[in-house]
Write an enzyme that holds these catalytic residues in place. Sequence first.
Site, mmCIF file in Angstrom:
data_model
loop_
_atom_site.group_PDB
_atom_site.id
_atom_site.type_symbol
_atom_site.label_atom_id
_atom_site.label_comp_id
_atom_site.label_asym_id
_atom_site.label_seq_id
_atom_site.Cartn_x
_atom_site.Cartn_y
_atom_site.Cartn_z
ATOM 1 C CG HIS A 18 -1.808 -0.990 1.381
ATOM 2 N ND1 HIS A 18 -2.124 -1.886 2.483
ATOM 3 C CD2 HIS A 18 -2.863 -1.302 0.432
ATOM 4 C CE1 HIS A 18 -3.096 -2.512 2.177
ATOM 5 N NE2 HIS A 18 -3.781 -2.250 1.035
ATOM 6 C CE LYS A 42 -13.177 -6.698 2.365
ATOM 7 N NZ LYS A 42 -12.611 -5.886 1.299
ATOM 8 N NE ARG A 91 -2.724 -7.175 -4.623
ATOM 9 C CZ ARG A 91 -3.451 -7.215 -3.537
ATOM 10 N NH1 ARG A 91 -3.097 -7.407 -2.492
ATOM 11 N NH2 ARG A 91 -4.599 -7.070 -3.987
ATOM 12 C CB SER A 129 -4.428 -6.559 4.119
ATOM 13 O OG SER A 129 -3.972 -5.405 3.671
HETATM 14 P P1 ADP Z 1 -9.710 -3.489 -1.100
HETATM 15 O O1 ADP Z 1 -10.437 -4.180 -0.017
HETATM 16 O O2 ADP Z 1 -10.463 -2.482 -1.527
HETATM 17 O O3 ADP Z 1 -9.338 -4.262 -2.176
HETATM 18 P P2 ADP Z 1 -6.953 -3.348 0.168
HETATM 19 O O4 ADP Z 1 -6.523 -2.391 1.577
HETATM 20 O O5 ADP Z 1 -6.946 -4.839 0.113
HETATM 21 O O6 ADP Z 1 -8.648 -2.901 -0.205
HETATM 22 O O7 ADP Z 1 -6.278 -2.671 -1.037
HETATM 23 C C1 ADP Z 1 -6.277 -1.241 -1.649
HETATM 24 C C2 ADP Z 1 -5.751 -0.908 -2.745
HETATM 25 O O8 ADP Z 1 -4.353 -1.393 -2.629
HETATM 26 C C3 ADP Z 1 -6.167 -2.000 -3.859
HETATM 27 O O9 ADP Z 1 -6.355 -1.323 -5.226
HETATM 28 C C4 ADP Z 1 -5.275 -3.214 -3.940
HETATM 29 O O10 ADP Z 1 -5.192 -3.610 -5.000
HETATM 30 C C5 ADP Z 1 -3.996 -2.231 -3.635
HETATM 31 N N1 ADP Z 1 -2.835 -3.006 -3.070
HETATM 32 C C6 ADP Z 1 -2.986 -4.002 -1.898
HETATM 33 N N2 ADP Z 1 -1.596 -4.426 -1.739
HETATM 34 C C7 ADP Z 1 -0.978 -4.155 -2.822
HETATM 35 C C8 ADP Z 1 0.309 -4.494 -3.110
HETATM 36 N N3 ADP Z 1 1.417 -5.185 -2.641
HETATM 37 N N4 ADP Z 1 0.894 -3.809 -4.256
HETATM 38 C C9 ADP Z 1 -0.092 -3.192 -5.001
HETATM 39 N N5 ADP Z 1 -1.229 -2.665 -4.507
HETATM 40 C C10 ADP Z 1 -1.591 -3.210 -3.571
#
Ligand code: ADP
Length: 160
Positions: A18, A42, A91, A129
């Site tokens: 992130h 969620k 990703r 996450s």
């Molecule tokens: P959501 O529940 O909206 O997917 P997340 O917190 O999992 O929320 O992710 C928020 C954003 O960050 C999403 O666009 C996700 O693809 C991106 N993201 C999460 N981890 C990574 C990573 N390791 N590299 C690039 N983008 C990421």
Amino acid sequence: MNRVAIYPGSFDPLTNGHLDILHRSLALFDKVIIAIAVNSNKTTLFSIEERLGFISEVTKGMKGLEIDTFQGLTVDYCAKVGATSIIRGLRAVTDFDYEYAISLMNKKLAPEVETVFLMSSNEYSFISSTIVKEVARHGRDVSNQVPGIVSKALLKKLSQ
Ligand code: ADP
């Protein structure tokens, strides 16, 4: 022109992946708002206050950044804060279908808002996450994947 983007997500919890997307988007926009989605459907490991606390602590001193929480549709939140872009990280191909569908729907709902996809950097492409929580739940170290404050909080929460 004042270019405002939002970076929405669950951030449950914040990872180095992130943070990478955040740093790179700050170079592209005048202001980036990290928008933590409050989604009652969620189940999250960390409360909204805890997630907000991690992000505030880790991003202290970063210029052009704001942190907020929101409920409801992302495009409605964009209108509320005057954002014209939504940042999402990609990703792997597994992210693509879902993200593409959402971006098409958002375009229909709010044609003036662009979704901007940033490809994950190589070293963070395997971090999510969900995976971090799973590994931490089994007592393994995740301090290379998340900020220090988050790895401590994971240890504390999951060893309770
Ligand atoms: P959501 O529940 O909206 O997917 P997340 O917190 O999992 O929320 O992710 C928020 C954003 O960050 C999403 O666009 C996700 O693809 C991106 N993201 C999460 N981890 C990574 C990573 N390791 N590299 C690039 N983008 C990421």
